[in-house]
Design a protein around this motif. Structure first.
Motif, PDB file in Angstrom:
ATOM      1  N   ILE A   1      49.146  38.537  43.664  1.00  0.00           N
ATOM      2  CA  ILE A   1      47.750  38.347  44.695  1.00  0.00           C
ATOM      3  C   ILE A   1      47.841  36.682  44.738  1.00  0.00           C
ATOM      4  O   ILE A   1      47.184  35.467  44.100  1.00  0.00           O
ATOM      5  N   PRO A   2      48.473  36.006  45.618  1.00  0.00           N
ATOM      6  CA  PRO A   2      47.786  35.032  45.987  1.00  0.00           C
ATOM      7  C   PRO A   2      46.369  34.721  47.271  1.00  0.00           C
ATOM      8  O   PRO A   2      46.374  35.355  47.795  1.00  0.00           O
ATOM      9  N   LEU A   3      45.382  33.557  46.389  1.00  0.00           N
ATOM     10  CA  LEU A   3      44.615  33.156  47.174  1.00  0.00           C
ATOM     11  C   LEU A   3      44.720  32.412  47.428  1.00  0.00           C
ATOM     12  O   LEU A   3      44.616  31.329  46.746  1.00  0.00           O
ATOM     13  N   LEU A   4      43.230  31.470  48.139  1.00  0.00           N
ATOM     14  CA  LEU A   4      42.787  30.847  48.438  1.00  0.00           C
ATOM     15  C   LEU A   4      41.077  31.037  48.595  1.00  0.00           C
ATOM     16  O   LEU A   4      40.917  31.846  49.542  1.00  0.00           O
ATOM     17  N   ASN A   5      40.820  30.796  48.068  1.00  0.00           N
ATOM     18  CA  ASN A   5      39.202  30.593  48.221  1.00  0.00           C
ATOM     19  C   ASN A   5      38.558  32.393  48.953  1.00  0.00           C
ATOM     20  O   ASN A   5      38.372  32.601  49.930  1.00  0.00           O
ATOM     21  N   GLU A   6      38.733  33.084  47.804  1.00  0.00           N
ATOM     22  CA  GLU A   6      38.318  34.670  48.131  1.00  0.00           C
ATOM     23  C   GLU A   6      37.867  35.534  46.538  1.00  0.00           C
ATOM     24  O   GLU A   6      37.853  36.030  45.830  1.00  0.00           O
ATOM     25  N   ARG A   7      36.820  34.299  46.027  1.00  0.00           N
ATOM     26  CA  ARG A   7      36.070  34.981  45.278  1.00  0.00           C
ATOM     27  C   ARG A   7      35.065  36.343  44.886  1.00  0.00           C
ATOM     28  O   ARG A   7      34.568  36.665  44.133  1.00  0.00           O
ATOM     29  N   GLU A   8      34.222  35.602  46.389  1.00  0.00           N
ATOM     30  CA  GLU A   8      34.312  37.715  46.603  1.00  0.00           C
ATOM     31  C   GLU A   8      34.767  38.780  45.773  1.00  0.00           C
ATOM     32  O   GLU A   8      33.927  39.413  45.406  1.00  0.00           O
ATOM     33  N   SER A   9      35.493  38.726  46.288  1.00  0.00           N
ATOM     34  CA  SER A   9      36.987  40.219  45.836  1.00  0.00           C
ATOM     35  C   SER A   9      37.191  40.174  45.092  1.00  0.00           C
ATOM     36  O   SER A   9      38.093  41.051  44.959  1.00  0.00           O
ATOM     37  N   LEU A  10      36.886  39.364  44.174  1.00  0.00           N
ATOM     38  CA  LEU A  10      38.045  39.249  43.279  1.00  0.00           C
ATOM     39  C   LEU A  10      38.209  40.245  42.233  1.00  0.00           C
ATOM     40  O   LEU A  10      38.646  41.681  41.892  1.00  0.00           O
TER      41      LEU A  10
ATOM     42  N   THR B   1      37.959  26.237  45.998  1.00  0.00           N
ATOM     43  CA  THR B   1      37.117  25.530  45.619  1.00  0.00           C
ATOM     44  C   THR B   1      36.355  26.068  45.836  1.00  0.00           C
ATOM     45  O   THR B   1      34.857  25.482  45.901  1.00  0.00           O
ATOM     46  N   ASP B   2      36.163  27.890  45.831  1.00  0.00           N
ATOM     47  CA  ASP B   2      34.465  28.073  45.494  1.00  0.00           C
ATOM     48  C   ASP B   2      34.575  28.752  44.922  1.00  0.00           C
ATOM     49  O   ASP B   2      33.956  29.621  44.289  1.00  0.00           O
TER      50      ASP B   2
ATOM     51  N   SER C   1      36.946  30.616  42.752  1.00  0.00           N
ATOM     52  CA  SER C   1      37.859  31.899  42.496  1.00  0.00           C
ATOM     53  C   SER C   1      38.092  31.761  41.337  1.00  0.00           C
ATOM     54  O   SER C   1      38.921  32.140  40.482  1.00  0.00           O
ATOM     55  N   TRP C   2      38.843  30.887  41.051  1.00  0.00           N
ATOM     56  CA  TRP C   2      39.591  30.293  39.121  1.00  0.00           C
ATOM     57  C   TRP C   2      39.082  31.281  38.139  1.00  0.00           C
ATOM     58  O   TRP C   2      39.253  31.482  36.998  1.00  0.00           O
ATOM     59  N   GLU C   3      37.387  30.287  38.261  1.00  0.00           N
ATOM     60  CA  GLU C   3      36.460  30.848  37.145  1.00  0.00           C
ATOM     61  C   GLU C   3      36.814  32.212  37.303  1.00  0.00           C
ATOM     62  O   GLU C   3      36.760  32.738  35.804  1.00  0.00           O
ATOM     63  N   VAL C   4      36.166  33.390  37.874  1.00  0.00           N
ATOM     64  CA  VAL C   4      37.003  34.921  37.780  1.00  0.00           C
ATOM     65  C   VAL C   4      37.865  35.710  38.197  1.00  0.00           C
ATOM     66  O   VAL C   4      38.461  36.104  36.900  1.00  0.00           O
ATOM     67  N   ILE C   5      38.861  34.289  38.040  1.00  0.00           N
ATOM     68  CA  ILE C   5      40.239  35.246  37.570  1.00  0.00           C
ATOM     69  C   ILE C   5      40.544  34.930  35.653  1.00  0.00           C
ATOM     70  O   ILE C   5      41.114  35.367  35.648  1.00  0.00           O
ATOM     71  N   ALA C   6      39.658  33.508  35.556  1.00  0.00           N
ATOM     72  CA  ALA C   6      40.406  33.372  33.860  1.00  0.00           C
ATOM     73  C   ALA C   6      38.893  34.232  33.433  1.00  0.00           C
ATOM     74  O   ALA C   6      39.440  34.773  31.576  1.00  0.00           O
ATOM     75  N   SER C   7      37.700  34.607  33.808  1.00  0.00           N
ATOM     76  CA  SER C   7      37.119  35.099  32.933  1.00  0.00           C
ATOM     77  C   SER C   7      37.859  37.381  33.043  1.00  0.00           C
ATOM     78  O   SER C   7      37.772  37.585  32.361  1.00  0.00           O
ATOM     79  N   LEU C   8      38.650  37.404  34.220  1.00  0.00           N
ATOM     80  CA  LEU C   8      39.165  39.018  33.923  1.00  0.00           C
ATOM     81  C   LEU C   8      40.236  38.178  33.269  1.00  0.00           C
ATOM     82  O   LEU C   8      40.102  39.793  32.194  1.00  0.00           O
ATOM     83  N   ALA C   9      41.205  37.221  33.071  1.00  0.00           N
ATOM     84  CA  ALA C   9      42.207  37.142  32.178  1.00  0.00           C
ATOM     85  C   ALA C   9      41.823  37.621  31.250  1.00  0.00           C
ATOM     86  O   ALA C   9      41.915  37.734  29.889  1.00  0.00           O
ATOM     87  N   ASP C  10      40.507  36.275  30.604  1.00  0.00           N
ATOM     88  CA  ASP C  10      39.545  37.416  29.256  1.00  0.00           C
ATOM     89  C   ASP C  10      39.857  38.238  28.728  1.00  0.00           C
ATOM     90  O   ASP C  10      39.296  38.847  27.580  1.00  0.00           O
ATOM     91  N   ALA C  11      39.388  39.235  29.571  1.00  0.00           N
ATOM     92  CA  ALA C  11      38.415  40.330  29.618  1.00  0.00           C
ATOM     93  C   ALA C  11      39.960  41.550  29.113  1.00  0.00           C
ATOM     94  O   ALA C  11      39.257  42.058  28.308  1.00  0.00           O
ATOM     95  N   HIS C  12      41.121  40.767  30.323  1.00  0.00           N
ATOM     96  CA  HIS C  12      41.796  42.166  30.542  1.00  0.00           C
ATOM     97  C   HIS C  12      43.156  41.720  29.861  1.00  0.00           C
ATOM     98  O   HIS C  12      43.573  40.501  30.647  1.00  0.00           O
ATOM     99  N   GLN C  13      43.641  41.986  29.055  1.00  0.00           N
ATOM    100  CA  GLN C  13      45.289  42.139  28.855  1.00  0.00           C
ATOM    101  C   GLN C  13      45.951  41.974  30.243  1.00  0.00           C
ATOM    102  O   GLN C  13      46.908  40.717  30.107  1.00  0.00           O
TER     103      GLN C  13
END
Length: 318
Positions: free
Chosen positions: A7-16, A44-45, A47-59
């Motif tokens: 899933i490539p993405l750019l500034n899609e924080r709300e949908s992740l 820059t919105d 999105s990476w923080e959301v991805i990092a949180s998901l990766a920490d919670a789900h292997q």
């Protein structure tokens, strides 16, 4: 592992978060073993923080972050490098691609033996003038040029055998032409499947009408790559040879005419044929040199990565 979802993405924080839940529910209900690869193409919105949180919670969640925006092709390239599943699915992160299409796409690859299945958004929820009409024109030109009878080259929802993504090089803006790249790499068993297109729920599209201008230019590029990438001298050398022969023929004619038939005593520089001859020979030599240099570059090609990753999450080495 059965599936890798890239899933490539750019500034899609709300949908992740919503996309993750939708994917997890769908894939787990069908009993798939899978990984989710989120490729953050310089967001820059947050999105990476959301991805990092998901990766920490789900292997099963893995994230790759670029240091800046490199483009969708480079994001897909990084995802393909990292993907470990037997079947790779690509989709956008804006919730316009439905995860419920994945089981059927997977079955077409594993059970029907296709190398690649391309989605076809037959009914679209986009602007007619800015996206739908240009898309139809672009796809018609792509079909004519490539010989692949696909209705929607631009659809981000596609399924691939693992061997396909490991043997194609998606660079520049060539993500639109992955089916053609696969065909050129020897994976010709390609089909398409009608998929649902969802209205955009969050944010705005990252692609404007100018992408179709770039798309047509890339189409010319890939046409050249298809037929002459491994033999540039066949094109430039042939054109150069033709131009040089035309110029040289004019020069021979002018020389004979000057020596034996020029009763009026005209100077060669007063005749337009002289300049046509000169220009043709110069252009012919330049084209020939271009083909020769192309052959040299081809033989000294060094395949380097075209992006810089600054962080990863969810990988064993991270």
């Amino acid at each position: 592992m059965q599936l890798s979802i890239v899933i490539p993405l750019l500034n899609e924080r709300e949908s992740l978060d919503e996309l993750y839940r939708w994917l997890a529910t769908t894939l787990e209900s069908h009993g798939f073993t899978y990984e989710l690869l989120f490729i953050d193409d310089g967001s820059t919105d947050g999105s990476w923080e959301v991805i990092a949180s998901l990766a920490d919670a789900h292997q099963e969640v893995k994230g790759i972050r670029f240091n800046r925006n490199y483009g969708k092709s480079q994001a897909l390239h990084a995802g393909f490098d990292a993907a470990a599943g037997d079947v790779i699915i690509t989709m956008d992160a804006d919730l316009q691609d439905s995860p419920e299409e994945i089981p059927e796409l997977y079955a077409l690859i594993k059970n029907e033996g296709y190398d690649l299945v391309s989605g076809w958004k037959k009914k679209r929820y986009d602007s007619v003038l800015s996206k739908n009409l240009p898309s139809k024109l672009f796809n018609a030109a792509a079909r004519k040029t490539s010989g692949l009878q696909l209705h929607d080259f631009n659809c981000g929802l596609k399924a691939y055998k693992n061997a396909v993504v490991k043997n194609i090089d998606v660079s520049g803006e060539m993500h639109r032409y992955i089916p053609l790249l696969a065909k050129n790499a020897g994976f010709a068993n390609i089909t398409e499947k009608t998929v649902k297109h969802q209205p955009r729920k969050y944010g705005e599209t990252k692609f404007g009408a100018d992408r179709f201008i770039k798309g047509f230019l890339d189409l010319l590029t890939i046409w050249f790559i298809t037929y002459f990438a491994k033999r540039p001298m066949h094109l430039f050398g042939a054109l150069g040879g033709i131009m040089f022969i035309i110029g040289f023929s004019f020069a021979v004619y002018l020389g004979i005419d000057k020596l034996f038939f020029n009763t009026a005593g005209r100077l060669l520089t007063q005749r337009p044929e002289f300049y046509l001859s000169l220009i043709s020979m110069v252009i012919g030599v330049q084209l020939f040199i271009a083909g020769f240099l192309g052959e040299l570059i081809l033989r000294s090609k060094n395949d380097r990565k075209r992006y810089l990753i600054t962080a990863k999450k969810g990988f064993k080495s991270a």
